[in-house]
Design a protein around this motif. Structure first.
Motif, mmCIF file in Angstrom:
data_model
loop_
_atom_site.group_PDB
_atom_site.id
_atom_site.type_symbol
_atom_site.label_atom_id
_atom_site.label_comp_id
_atom_site.label_asym_id
_atom_site.label_seq_id
_atom_site.Cartn_x
_atom_site.Cartn_y
_atom_site.Cartn_z
ATOM 1 N N THR A 5 1.052 -1.105 0.013
ATOM 2 C CA THR A 5 -0.032 -0.039 0.002
ATOM 3 C C THR A 5 0.732 1.429 0.114
ATOM 4 O OG1 THR A 5 -0.050 0.311 2.368
ATOM 5 C CG2 THR A 5 -1.863 -1.220 1.242
ATOM 6 N N ALA A 6 0.345 2.364 -0.670
ATOM 7 C CA ALA A 6 0.866 3.836 -0.352
ATOM 8 C C ALA A 6 0.000 4.564 0.568
ATOM 9 C CB ALA A 6 1.130 4.291 -1.701
ATOM 10 N N GLY A 7 0.263 4.435 1.596
ATOM 11 C CA GLY A 7 -0.477 5.087 2.602
ATOM 12 C C GLY A 7 -0.634 4.128 3.911
ATOM 13 N N ALA A 8 -0.519 4.700 5.184
ATOM 14 C CA ALA A 8 -0.546 3.617 6.217
ATOM 15 C C ALA A 8 -2.004 2.996 6.361
ATOM 16 C CB ALA A 8 -0.092 4.439 7.610
ATOM 17 N N ASN A 9 -2.985 3.433 5.875
ATOM 18 C CA ASN A 9 -4.493 3.090 6.332
ATOM 19 C C ASN A 9 -4.946 2.583 4.944
ATOM 20 O OD1 ASN A 9 -4.650 3.090 9.244
ATOM 21 N ND2 ASN A 9 -4.356 5.179 8.887
ATOM 22 N N LYS A 10 -4.399 2.636 3.912
ATOM 23 C CA LYS A 10 -5.085 2.124 2.676
ATOM 24 C C LYS A 10 -5.510 0.669 2.825
ATOM 25 C CE LYS A 10 -6.419 2.971 -1.462
ATOM 26 N NZ LYS A 10 -7.497 3.971 -1.643
ATOM 27 N N GLY A 11 -5.033 -0.251 3.424
ATOM 28 C CA GLY A 11 -5.513 -1.646 3.682
ATOM 29 C C GLY A 11 -6.426 -1.381 4.892
#
Length: 317
Positions: free
Chosen positions: A196-202
């Protein structure tokens, strides 16, 4: 020798004649099938145009030739963009019902366990808008088997809510459901590879261990939507509501109990409300019915939306 060749020659001629006849017969049969197919196609198209025209006439006020009547719009099933009970469909029926010059009152008959808070909110907003545009035309909700969660979110915009004594009413709450597969993956020796690109994308990925931070954030969002629901109920029911500690906990009540609690106003059916409350016994159905092309287009759009939001969806149910 010539006597042996002659039958062979005749046989060859006969074979050629038979083959030619079969070819001609096959061509004729193919053309017959083709013309039948074209004929059935034109017939289907003609019938589709007639049906669409008839439905369009009903949607645009096809009841003009009738006298004073009660307009009916049905909301059945899960409230979702991909189902018949979607905001576009229901709101179209409501608009056509209100603008018909012979409409004396509108009944929105609900039989729904809930669904999308967005779709339910859009229907709620349209009901309030139509009531302002047509202050002399009342709108009543009549509940069949169930009017829960998103269904009740819609219902509270009405002037009054009528129920059967055994109807199920309430479920004022919000949920986000899903599954976690990490334990099964460990047993099967399956490794999750998520980039992911973004800590909370998943966010709340069902194939990854739960993150306490993400779970807390999800609960916060659920709380916000729940409070919106509560505010809509309080605004719609006003002083009629006899609030109890568990009223907004997600519980459901029987129709009879819901009247006691002020969640509904009285017992009644579409027939009794039309006859005894609106005083227009004739009922005209304004519920739009989508044709196959509209259903197909909507299913494509809903499938795309479901694919994108399959693991993150709020539901009023």
């Amino acid at each position: 020798m010539s006597e042996q060749q002659e039958p062979s020659w005749e046989r060859q001629v006969l074979e050629k004649l038979v083959v030619t006849a079969l070819k001609e017969q096959r061509k004729g049969r193919n053309w017959s099938i083709f013309f039948k197919f074209v004929g059935f196609g034109w017939l289907f198209l003609f019938l589709a145009v007639i049906v669409t025209w008839h439905r369009g006439d009903a949607r645009e006020g096809g009841s003009r030739s009738l006298g004073p009547h009660t307009a009916l719009v049905e909301l059945n099933g899960v409230i979702s963009a991909g189902d018949n009970a979607n905001a576009d469909n229901i709101n179209e029926g409501l608009r056509n019902a209100f603008k018909d010059k012979n409409t004396k009152g509108v009944i929105l008959r609900i039989n729904s366990p809930g669904g999308s808070p967005v779709q339910a909110g859009q229907i709620n907003d349209e009901i309030k808008r139509q009531r302002k545009l047509h202050p002399d035309i009342p709108l009543y909700v009549v509940v069949d088997d169930i009017c829960a969660s998103g269904g009740y979110y819609v219902a509270v915009a009405a002037d009054k809510i009528f129920v059967d004594k055994a109807s199920l009413v309430g479920s004022i709450g919000v949920l986000m459901d899903g599954f976690g597969f990490t334990g099964a993956m460990e047993k099967l020796g399956v490794e999750r590879r998520l980039l992911t690109a973004g800590a909370n994308k998943g966010f709340l990925d069902p194939f990854s261990p739960q993150s306490p931070t993400q779970v807390e954030y999800a609960k916060q969002m659920l709380g916000e939507v729940h409070q919106q629901f509560i505010n809509v109920v309080k605004q719609g029911r006003g002083k009629r509501l006899k609030e109890t500690p568990d009223m907004f906990s997600g519980l459901v009540w029987s129709g009879e109990k819901s009247v006691e609690l002020g969640l509904a106003d009285a017992l009644g059916s579409a027939d009794t409300v039309a006859r005894d409350v609106i005083k227009a016994e004739e009922i005209v159905d304004f519920t739009p019915h989508e044709d196959w092309a509209q259903r197909f287009a909507r299913s494509i759009g809903a499938a795309a939306g479901t694919k994108l939001g399959s693991y993150l969806e709020f539901k009023l149910k």
